[in-house]
Design an enzyme around this catalytic site. Structure first.
Site, PDB file in Angstrom:
ATOM      1  N   LYS A 171       0.779  -1.156  -0.076  1.00  0.00           N
ATOM      2  CA  LYS A 171       0.089  -0.243  -0.051  1.00  0.00           C
ATOM      3  C   LYS A 171       0.830   1.269  -0.100  1.00  0.00           C
ATOM      4  CE  LYS A 171      -4.194  -2.298   1.459  1.00  0.00           C
ATOM      5  NZ  LYS A 171      -4.018  -3.625   1.669  1.00  0.00           N
TER       6      LYS A 171
HETATM    7  C1  LIG Z   1      -4.486  -4.611   1.379  1.00  0.00           C
HETATM    8  C2  LIG Z   1      -3.851  -5.880   1.331  1.00  0.00           C
HETATM    9  C3  LIG Z   1      -4.307  -6.996   0.276  1.00  0.00           C
HETATM   10  C4  LIG Z   1      -5.542  -6.659  -0.366  1.00  0.00           C
HETATM   11  O1  LIG Z   1      -5.522  -5.652  -1.397  1.00  0.00           O
HETATM   12  P1  LIG Z   1      -6.853  -5.295  -2.266  1.00  0.00           P
HETATM   13  O2  LIG Z   1      -6.401  -4.202  -3.125  1.00  0.00           O
HETATM   14  O3  LIG Z   1      -7.663  -4.760  -0.997  1.00  0.00           O
HETATM   15  O4  LIG Z   1      -7.340  -6.382  -2.951  1.00  0.00           O
HETATM   16  C5  LIG Z   1      -3.484  -8.121   0.229  1.00  0.00           C
HETATM   17  N1  LIG Z   1      -2.391  -8.244   0.895  1.00  0.00           N
HETATM   18  C6  LIG Z   1      -1.928  -7.271   1.902  1.00  0.00           C
HETATM   19  C7  LIG Z   1      -0.635  -7.417   2.494  1.00  0.00           C
HETATM   20  C8  LIG Z   1      -2.819  -6.192   1.899  1.00  0.00           C
HETATM   21  O5  LIG Z   1      -2.294  -5.206   2.959  1.00  0.00           O
END
Ligand SMILES: *Cc1c(COP(=O)(O)O)cnc(C)c1O
Length: 472
Positions: free
Chosen positions: A112
């Site tokens: 993220k």
């Molecule tokens: C947010 C997250 C996901 C899921 O991603 P999306 O974009 O919500 O599908 C998967 N793995 C990790 C480690 C995350 O932080």
């Protein structure tokens, strides 16, 4: 580029407007009016570019009219300069067919950061152009919260209120949020699940009593700018593996369908993607929707991969919109039905469109552990539990013959193993060490309020600490 709502009746906005908006005023999500497309020659010309330059090239069509190319490049250079690996998203080979794309070299150890480090700069850029301020309200299953807080802590004209489900995020995740003591950062632990927290945030975006007083913005992946920034690493990985001459498959640990939707966008832009594998844990609404057309909400089961413990995937709406001929009013009726009955059937057009590009697989707890163990014993790699779901899906579809052996499969490694040390240690006996860049996380003071799952209590807290609209 103009942005339109998936539900067909909110006004179109430019990139700046779509970045600062939360939900569209009709309850929909903003999407670009059309997908920009690169020719194979243009894609070939991007090979070998440093990440920040590739990012500016891939994203420029989406921001045109709100940022110049030169300014965008300054922002990507600044955002990706904070990553601990020069390649920003390095690629690692596991065996003949399987690869890992490491997306966790940012400040808070999950993918993220790739989008939020840029989004923090975009907020500052756009707010600096007027006397506006922004009240960011978000819900997190763990990783969005820490990445968003790192990206906006201490920035002028922004307050951030981040809701997380009490007791359902890992200690590292919680501390990465609560140890940030900047006065514009407000952590709220609520009683309930991530879906409960997300529902409250969505309600606030639609609540005129709040939106009239405060300019409420989003850092969740309902914010288009986040998905846009994630498109870039699909290009980065595919180019290294031989695109545009060669097709590549991706396996994506999925929760809110944001990351994998960015892969769909990359495909619409001309990147030759063979398949996008939607990997879920036992919270498998997306697997059921893609396999049987049945999009119906179950109850959330907590797992070792908490960022995927989601039963309502906000960004799925963006795909359904695109696959239904972009008919916003039809989608609005379909979503209203879903919100009432907690379930819906996909239309034939949606099912056929989705099956052309997407496949899916579900991973249970034991399969997660086995995959973590395999990667450690066979490849010497420690995986976090989310990445393990992705790699499990990639390996099982390859073994079943669903993906041609000549097509490389890239699993997105969405978090650093040290973010989820207990699950990693249980599976391998190894304790993954926190990288030095997160420092003395466990010695720092924490700041957080605990509130009940009641919407009114959350609104009252936000109203007390946010800055009202300058134009309000
Ligand atoms: C947010 C997250 C996901 C899921 O991603 P999306 O974009 O919500 O599908 C998967 N793995 C990790 C480690 C995350 O932080």
């Amino acid at each position: 580029m103009d942005y339109i709502s998936t539900r067909g009746s909110a006004p179109a906005l430019d990139f700046e407007g779509a970045t600062l908006a939360g939900l569209a005023s009709d309850g929909g999500l903003y999407v670009p009016r059309e997908w920009p497309r690169f020719s194979a020659d243009e894609i070939a010309g991007m090979a070998g570019l440093p990440y920040a330059q590739l990012a500016a090239k891939v994203m420029f069509p989406f921001v045109e009219g709100s940022l110049t190319y030169e300014r965008l490049l300054e922002l990507t250079t600044q955002a990706y300069g904070r990553f601990a690996h020069k390649a920003v998203t390095p690629l690692k080979q596991l065996d003949e067919q399987q690869w890992l794309l490491e997306l966790f070299h940012g400040p808070t150890l999950a993918f993220k950061d790739v989008a939020l480090q840029l989004l923090g700069l975009l907020f500052e850029e756009f707010l600096g152009r007027s006397d506006r301020n922004l009240t960011i309200v978000g819900a997190t299953s763990g990783d969005t919260g820490s990445a968003a807080i790192d990206a906006v802590a201490g920035r002028a004209k922004v307050n951030i209120f981040m809701l997380h489900p009490h007791g359902r995020v890992s200690d590292v995740q919680r501390r990465q949020m609560t140890t940030v003591l900047a006065p514009n950062v407000h952590n709220i632990a609520i009683d309930g699940s991530f879906d409960d927290a997300q529902a409250m945030v969505k309600r606030m975006f639609n609540d005129r009593a709040m939106t009239d007083r405060f300019a409420i913005g989003a850092v969740n992946s309902i914010n288009w700018a986040r998905l846009m920034a994630q498109v870039v690493y699909y290009f980065a990985a595919a180019l290294q593996l031989g695109a545009p001459q060669r097709k590549i498959a991706f396996s994506v640990p999925t929760g809110n369908f944001g990351d994998v939707f960015a892969g769909y966008v990359a495909a619409q832009m001309g990147l030759p993607i063979e398949k996008l594998i939607v990997a879920t844990n036992v919270n498998d609404i997306l697997h059921r929707a893609l396999a049987d057309g049945d999009y119906s909400q179950g109850t959330v089961t907590p797992t070792a991969a908490p960022s995927m413990d989601i039963q309502v995937s906000s960004n799925f709406e963006r795909l359904l919109f695109d696959l239904n001929g972009r008919d916003g009013l039809a989608l609005s009726a379909q979503m209203a039905g879903f919100e009432m009955t907690k379930g819906m059937q996909l239309t034939n057009a949606q099912r056929e469109g989705a099956s052309a590009l997407f496949q899916s697989a579900r991973t249970d707890g034991e399969e997660m552990d086995e995959t973590i163990r395999w990667a450690w014993e066979a490849c010497g790699e420690l995986l976090d539990p989310h990445t393990a779901c992705g790699l499990f899906a990639a390996r099982s579809l390859a073994q079943a013959g669903d993906i041609d052996p000549s097509v490389p499969i890239v699993t997105l490694a969405t978090a650093h193993p040290a973010k989820f040390p207990d699950a990693v240690e249980r599976a391998t006996g190894e304790h993954p060490a926190l990288p030095a860049r997160v420092g003395d996380l466990f010695d720092r003071e924490e700041k957080c309020v605990a509130l009940s799952g009641e919407y009114d209590a959350v609104c009252a807290f936000v109203a007390e600490h946010a800055t009202p609209r300058a134009d309000g």
